[in-house]
Design a protein around this motif. Structure first.
Motif, PDB file in Angstrom:
ATOM      1  N   ASP A   1      31.910 -17.162  66.382  1.00  0.00           N
ATOM      2  CA  ASP A   1      33.167 -16.920  65.634  1.00  0.00           C
ATOM      3  C   ASP A   1      33.848 -15.657  65.146  1.00  0.00           C
ATOM      4  OD1 ASP A   1      33.526 -19.604  65.718  1.00  0.00           O
ATOM      5  OD2 ASP A   1      33.106 -20.284  63.561  1.00  0.00           O
TER       6      ASP A   1
ATOM      7  N   GLY B  45      21.680 -16.775  56.799  1.00  0.00           N
ATOM      8  CA  GLY B  45      21.637 -17.697  57.870  1.00  0.00           C
ATOM      9  C   GLY B  45      22.868 -17.796  58.646  1.00  0.00           C
ATOM     10  N   ARG B  46      24.036 -17.516  57.847  1.00  0.00           N
ATOM     11  CA  ARG B  46      25.357 -17.398  58.691  1.00  0.00           C
ATOM     12  C   ARG B  46      25.583 -15.931  59.249  1.00  0.00           C
ATOM     13  NH1 ARG B  46      31.019 -17.376  55.087  1.00  0.00           N
ATOM     14  NH2 ARG B  46      32.093 -17.010  56.785  1.00  0.00           N
ATOM     15  N   PHE B  47      24.967 -14.894  58.919  1.00  0.00           N
ATOM     16  CA  PHE B  47      25.407 -13.509  59.378  1.00  0.00           C
ATOM     17  C   PHE B  47      24.143 -12.871  59.952  1.00  0.00           C
ATOM     18  CE2 PHE B  47      28.260 -14.239  55.829  1.00  0.00           C
ATOM     19  CZ  PHE B  47      29.438 -14.088  56.174  1.00  0.00           C
TER      20      PHE B  47
ATOM     21  N   GLU C  12      29.168 -12.767  62.893  1.00  0.00           N
ATOM     22  CA  GLU C  12      28.958 -14.348  62.515  1.00  0.00           C
ATOM     23  C   GLU C  12      27.987 -14.833  63.492  1.00  0.00           C
ATOM     24  OE1 GLU C  12      30.113 -16.430  60.199  1.00  0.00           O
ATOM     25  OE2 GLU C  12      31.854 -15.787  59.340  1.00  0.00           O
ATOM     26  N   ARG C  13      26.930 -15.436  63.053  1.00  0.00           N
ATOM     27  CA  ARG C  13      25.873 -15.964  64.198  1.00  0.00           C
ATOM     28  C   ARG C  13      26.369 -16.991  65.124  1.00  0.00           C
ATOM     29  NH1 ARG C  13      20.517 -14.181  62.978  1.00  0.00           N
ATOM     30  NH2 ARG C  13      20.199 -13.399  60.993  1.00  0.00           N
ATOM     31  N   ASN C  14      27.105 -17.799  64.634  1.00  0.00           N
ATOM     32  CA  ASN C  14      27.808 -18.957  65.385  1.00  0.00           C
ATOM     33  C   ASN C  14      28.827 -18.510  66.330  1.00  0.00           C
ATOM     34  OD1 ASN C  14      30.298 -18.383  63.726  1.00  0.00           O
ATOM     35  ND2 ASN C  14      30.220 -20.304  62.704  1.00  0.00           N
TER      36      ASN C  14
ATOM     37  N   ASN D 168      24.059 -14.913  52.093  1.00  0.00           N
ATOM     38  CA  ASN D 168      24.035 -16.179  53.405  1.00  0.00           C
ATOM     39  C   ASN D 168      23.341 -15.331  54.664  1.00  0.00           C
ATOM     40  OD1 ASN D 168      25.560 -18.238  52.543  1.00  0.00           O
ATOM     41  ND2 ASN D 168      26.982 -16.717  51.737  1.00  0.00           N
TER      42      ASN D 168
ATOM     43  N   THR E 127      28.595 -11.857  49.460  1.00  0.00           N
ATOM     44  CA  THR E 127      28.489 -13.148  50.120  1.00  0.00           C
ATOM     45  C   THR E 127      27.379 -12.797  51.491  1.00  0.00           C
ATOM     46  OG1 THR E 127      30.831 -13.411  49.451  1.00  0.00           O
ATOM     47  CG2 THR E 127      30.268 -14.956  51.372  1.00  0.00           C
TER      48      THR E 127
END
Length: 201
Positions: A165, A181-183, A161-163, A179, A175
């Motif tokens: 989390d 941008g998310r991963f 997870e890039r953020n 996505n 998925t």
């Protein structure tokens, strides 16, 4: 300027405008330092994630090569389905399927913690990285027949997870594909060769 006047000017101190100007310059400098600190922290985190994900991917490439030692087709009888731990996915879930490799205690798990160590059942560490694999047999596009019977292309993807989390490794690979941008992800492609020592006997 007389000596008395110079003494009076020196004892006056700073004016309010001088103090405010100094504080303004200090605030601008501090803002720049804080912004630089944040950018450095983000860059360091990204570099650490890339380094750990690369290490995990290389570990899985080596695991697949070791797994291929069990794939030896004795007396020309295919045994990739019965004798291998992970390469069997090349026949049970052929290309283009991408999925987590089967967890085998003490051999390998698709979940890894923030340091890249495998997470097995009973471990309370949060998952920070997940591994997906995809296998492709080399076939002739026109006829569909296999070109190299003893070689499989293995694609290994390690995601996070890039953020920052913890990641749910049960997430569907599709998925992740939709996505970006998310991963964050690292991809490694390698060839896995069948153990041909039986062929030389």
């Amino acid at each position: 300027m007389s000596a008395a006047r110079a003494r009076r000017a020196a004892s006056r101190g700073y004016t309010l405008i001088e103090v405010m100007a100094a504080l303004g310059v200090l605030a601008i400098g501090a803002t720049g330092v804080l912004a630089l600190q944040k950018a450095t922290l983000i860059s360091n985190t990204n570099a650490r994630n890339l380094a750990i994900a690369n290490s995990i991917a290389m570990t899985w490439a080596e695991r697949l090569r070791v797994d291929a030692l069990q794939w030896n087709d004795p007396m020309r009888v295919p045994d990739i389905d019965s004798d291998t731990d992970w390469l069997t996915l090349s026949t049970t879930s052929p290309f283009p399927a991408r999925l987590p490799p089967t967890e085998i205690t003490a051999l390998g798990a698709p979940d890894a913690d923030v340091l890249g160590a495998d997470i097995y059942p009973g471990d309370t560490s949060a998952s920070a990285f997940c591994t997906h694999v995809r296998f492709r047999q080399f076939t002739d596009p026109a006829s569909g027949t296999r070109i190299w019977e003893s070689l499989i292309r293995a694609e290994i993807r390690v995601i996070w997870e890039r953020n920052g989390d913890p990641i749910n490794c049960g997430i569907a690979p599709l998925t992740v594909d939709t996505n970006p941008g998310r991963f964050g992800a690292v991809y490694l492609t390698t060839g896995v060769l069948r153990n041909t020592s039986e062929d030389r006997r």
